[in-house]
Design a protein around this motif. Sequence first.
Motif, PDB file in Angstrom:
ATOM      1  N   ALA A   1      14.001  -7.861  -9.588  1.00  0.00           N
ATOM      2  CA  ALA A   1      12.537  -7.269  -9.083  1.00  0.00           C
ATOM      3  C   ALA A   1      12.394  -5.819  -9.105  1.00  0.00           C
ATOM      4  CB  ALA A   1      12.009  -8.033  -7.770  1.00  0.00           C
ATOM      5  N   LEU A   2      13.338  -5.217  -8.340  1.00  0.00           N
ATOM      6  CA  LEU A   2      13.178  -3.531  -7.972  1.00  0.00           C
ATOM      7  C   LEU A   2      13.260  -2.987  -9.307  1.00  0.00           C
ATOM      8  CD1 LEU A   2      12.348  -1.697  -6.032  1.00  0.00           C
ATOM      9  CD2 LEU A   2      15.024  -1.618  -5.499  1.00  0.00           C
ATOM     10  N   GLY A   3      14.334  -3.512 -10.082  1.00  0.00           N
ATOM     11  CA  GLY A   3      14.447  -2.880 -11.266  1.00  0.00           C
ATOM     12  C   GLY A   3      13.451  -2.726 -12.307  1.00  0.00           C
ATOM     13  N   ARG A   4      12.706  -4.257 -12.433  1.00  0.00           N
ATOM     14  CA  ARG A   4      11.594  -4.217 -13.139  1.00  0.00           C
ATOM     15  C   ARG A   4      10.494  -3.466 -12.614  1.00  0.00           C
ATOM     16  NH1 ARG A   4      11.639  -5.795 -17.859  1.00  0.00           N
ATOM     17  NH2 ARG A   4       9.744  -7.018 -17.854  1.00  0.00           N
ATOM     18  N   ILE A   5      10.044  -3.565 -11.452  1.00  0.00           N
ATOM     19  CA  ILE A   5       9.319  -2.492 -10.702  1.00  0.00           C
ATOM     20  C   ILE A   5       9.509  -0.854 -11.084  1.00  0.00           C
ATOM     21  CG2 ILE A   5       8.147  -1.590  -8.577  1.00  0.00           C
ATOM     22  CD1 ILE A   5       8.498  -4.397  -7.723  1.00  0.00           C
ATOM     23  N   GLU A   6      10.850  -0.115 -10.844  1.00  0.00           N
ATOM     24  CA  GLU A   6      11.056   0.822 -11.157  1.00  0.00           C
ATOM     25  C   GLU A   6      10.701   1.347 -12.568  1.00  0.00           C
ATOM     26  OE1 GLU A   6      15.087   1.275  -9.576  1.00  0.00           O
ATOM     27  OE2 GLU A   6      14.102   1.602  -7.590  1.00  0.00           O
ATOM     28  N   ALA A   7      10.992   0.245 -13.465  1.00  0.00           N
ATOM     29  CA  ALA A   7      10.965   0.398 -15.100  1.00  0.00           C
ATOM     30  C   ALA A   7       9.332   0.587 -15.348  1.00  0.00           C
ATOM     31  CB  ALA A   7      11.746  -0.682 -15.548  1.00  0.00           C
ATOM     32  N   GLY A   8       8.629   0.219 -14.456  1.00  0.00           N
ATOM     33  CA  GLY A   8       7.298   0.543 -14.680  1.00  0.00           C
ATOM     34  C   GLY A   8       6.310  -0.659 -14.962  1.00  0.00           C
TER      35      GLY A   8
ATOM     36  N   ALA B   1       0.912  -1.267  -0.131  1.00  0.00           N
ATOM     37  CA  ALA B   1      -0.031   0.064  -0.141  1.00  0.00           C
ATOM     38  C   ALA B   1       0.812   1.270   0.044  1.00  0.00           C
ATOM     39  CB  ALA B   1      -0.838   0.183   1.252  1.00  0.00           C
ATOM     40  N   ASP B   2       2.067   1.198   0.668  1.00  0.00           N
ATOM     41  CA  ASP B   2       2.777   2.281   0.702  1.00  0.00           C
ATOM     42  C   ASP B   2       3.864   2.139  -0.152  1.00  0.00           C
ATOM     43  OD1 ASP B   2       4.411   4.391   1.347  1.00  0.00           O
ATOM     44  OD2 ASP B   2       4.528   4.006   3.555  1.00  0.00           O
ATOM     45  N   THR B   3       4.122   2.695  -1.298  1.00  0.00           N
ATOM     46  CA  THR B   3       5.250   2.337  -2.427  1.00  0.00           C
ATOM     47  C   THR B   3       6.667   3.022  -1.786  1.00  0.00           C
ATOM     48  OG1 THR B   3       4.740   4.680  -3.332  1.00  0.00           O
ATOM     49  CG2 THR B   3       3.578   2.525  -4.109  1.00  0.00           C
ATOM     50  N   GLN B   4       6.496   3.854  -1.019  1.00  0.00           N
ATOM     51  CA  GLN B   4       7.752   4.271  -0.275  1.00  0.00           C
ATOM     52  C   GLN B   4       8.816   3.002   0.233  1.00  0.00           C
ATOM     53  OE1 GLN B   4       8.876   7.208  -0.878  1.00  0.00           O
ATOM     54  NE2 GLN B   4       7.440   7.683  -2.190  1.00  0.00           N
ATOM     55  N   LYS B   5       7.841   2.116   0.907  1.00  0.00           N
ATOM     56  CA  LYS B   5       8.486   0.986   1.590  1.00  0.00           C
ATOM     57  C   LYS B   5       8.730  -0.276   0.587  1.00  0.00           C
ATOM     58  CE  LYS B   5       6.670   2.341   5.983  1.00  0.00           C
ATOM     59  NZ  LYS B   5       5.781   1.999   7.071  1.00  0.00           N
ATOM     60  N   THR B   6       8.343  -0.161  -0.824  1.00  0.00           N
ATOM     61  CA  THR B   6       8.556  -1.228  -1.547  1.00  0.00           C
ATOM     62  C   THR B   6       9.920  -1.864  -1.570  1.00  0.00           C
ATOM     63  OG1 THR B   6       6.842  -0.320  -3.137  1.00  0.00           O
ATOM     64  CG2 THR B   6       8.652  -1.926  -4.026  1.00  0.00           C
ATOM     65  N   PRO B   7      11.139  -1.237  -1.514  1.00  0.00           N
ATOM     66  CA  PRO B   7      12.363  -1.863  -1.400  1.00  0.00           C
ATOM     67  C   PRO B   7      12.392  -2.672   0.221  1.00  0.00           C
ATOM     68  CG  PRO B   7      12.732   0.134  -2.114  1.00  0.00           C
ATOM     69  CD  PRO B   7      11.517   0.190  -1.694  1.00  0.00           C
ATOM     70  N   GLN B   8      12.010  -2.317   1.169  1.00  0.00           N
ATOM     71  CA  GLN B   8      12.180  -3.095   2.215  1.00  0.00           C
ATOM     72  C   GLN B   8      11.131  -4.389   2.422  1.00  0.00           C
ATOM     73  OE1 GLN B   8      11.337  -0.558   5.799  1.00  0.00           O
ATOM     74  NE2 GLN B   8      11.094  -2.497   7.112  1.00  0.00           N
ATOM     75  N   ILE B   9       9.833  -4.082   2.058  1.00  0.00           N
ATOM     76  CA  ILE B   9       8.883  -5.103   1.835  1.00  0.00           C
ATOM     77  C   ILE B   9       9.364  -6.062   0.916  1.00  0.00           C
ATOM     78  CG2 ILE B   9       6.489  -5.717   1.338  1.00  0.00           C
ATOM     79  CD1 ILE B   9       5.677  -2.866   2.502  1.00  0.00           C
ATOM     80  N   LEU B  10       9.865  -5.665  -0.295  1.00  0.00           N
ATOM     81  CA  LEU B  10      10.161  -6.566  -1.320  1.00  0.00           C
ATOM     82  C   LEU B  10      11.317  -7.521  -0.663  1.00  0.00           C
ATOM     83  CD1 LEU B  10      10.164  -7.383  -4.378  1.00  0.00           C
ATOM     84  CD2 LEU B  10      11.927  -5.957  -4.789  1.00  0.00           C
ATOM     85  N   SER B  11      12.450  -6.925  -0.184  1.00  0.00           N
ATOM     86  CA  SER B  11      13.435  -7.625   0.790  1.00  0.00           C
ATOM     87  C   SER B  11      12.971  -8.716   1.583  1.00  0.00           C
ATOM     88  CB  SER B  11      14.412  -6.570   1.503  1.00  0.00           C
ATOM     89  OG  SER B  11      15.565  -7.680   1.774  1.00  0.00           O
TER      90      SER B  11
END
Length: 437
Positions: A291-298, A254-264
């Motif tokens: 995964a993070l690179g793909r998400i940041e690429a849209g 829900a909080d995209t700012q925490k995506t890297p942490q939650i993804l890990s």
Amino acid sequence: MNLATKVRLAVWAVAGILLALPSVSAKPAKETFALGNLFATHCIQCHGKDGKVKGKVDLLKYSEGADLTEDSELLQAVLDVIDFGEMPPEDEEQIPLEVRDSALEHLQGLLKAALAEDAEFPVTRIRRMNRFQYANAVQDLLGLKVSVFPLPERMMRDRSGYFAKAIKEGMPDTLTVSSRPLGKSGLIEPRLSGVGPFPQDLRAEHGYDNQADHLSLSPILMEAFFKLSRTIVRSSTFGPKSVGIWTDFFQAPADTQKTPQILSERLRAFLTKAFRKPVGKETLTRYHSHALGRIEAGVPFEDAMKEVVSAVIASPRFLYLYDSLGEEATEPVREHFLASRLSFFLWGSLPDGELLDLARAGTLSDPKVLEGQVDRMLSDPKLKRFCDSFPTQWLQLDRIISSVPDEKVYPDFYYAPPSYRTTMDMMMEPLLLFETV
């Protein structure tokens, strides 16, 4: 000794061979029973006295005080023949019932001690999962509520849901089953749309499909696994309704700012379960960066996670089963190897969260903890996989399908009104008997 006890002892005997760790030790059972006197009175007349040795079993030295735990195979054989009433012979003086019960209890204690102390257990040779194990592992890893693909080698399909209750309450008086290889309807069951299995693995000469030399991974098969992994995550029915971990793994934070942490956090737990041991920083970083690179690429979050899943279930770390019980293995790693051996033996799949937690805590190899886990696993519905796999290979029931006896002499083999055919009964009855026991 009741039937349940016999089954548990048999499982413990096999589990001891498959699972024992050199670091696990146990002291021999205390001498609470005069085993030597029993042998001297009822056994050595045919097994050692005056050079007479029937069945190549010499018990003379054990009647004189030698340690029977030095030969666990002989110990198991002695326990079995006394337990099943095969020895002494009917025309010889029988062991009094009270003495027999005490002897069995003592022999069981000796057997546990012998299996725990025997350090001559071979390390498992590296091999890949067979088709049956792969389907189970993918299903458990993703929490799938449907099958990955149809498996004809699972000969009997439970149509009345009897097994989950039977392992706790006993077999019901009536139940409904069908045959997958002999009935088309047996293969029609909820599964991922558009996903087909890779070819069935060849079996070794004795009929089992878990031999390392038969389970290699050629470049062509490696490519097939990669394509299969893509097909699984791209299936039209691969979504929230069929994937149990969808919300916890595939759904975007829900909080995209925490995506890297939650993804890990999500990847660490997922990779640990998939690879059956703690995941290293380098491995975690590799999957996290992709995964993070793909998400940041849209790319949508769930699609990026599907790519991760596809890569994981096609990875050699997932496909290969191996362990190292040598001195170079650290204690936490050894515990995870034990969890994996145990789960693939009884469930034909990955260790569950409880096994992994105990392995992480370093307590799984404790004899009492291990015994408790075996009891738990024997009472879990996933034990059905053991019943689906082992007896069909042990009894080589698949040969019934290819049998072609004279139709004029054995017409019921092909069709026996009002049932389907005798062939089906010949397969279903031994499988149900095995499950009942």
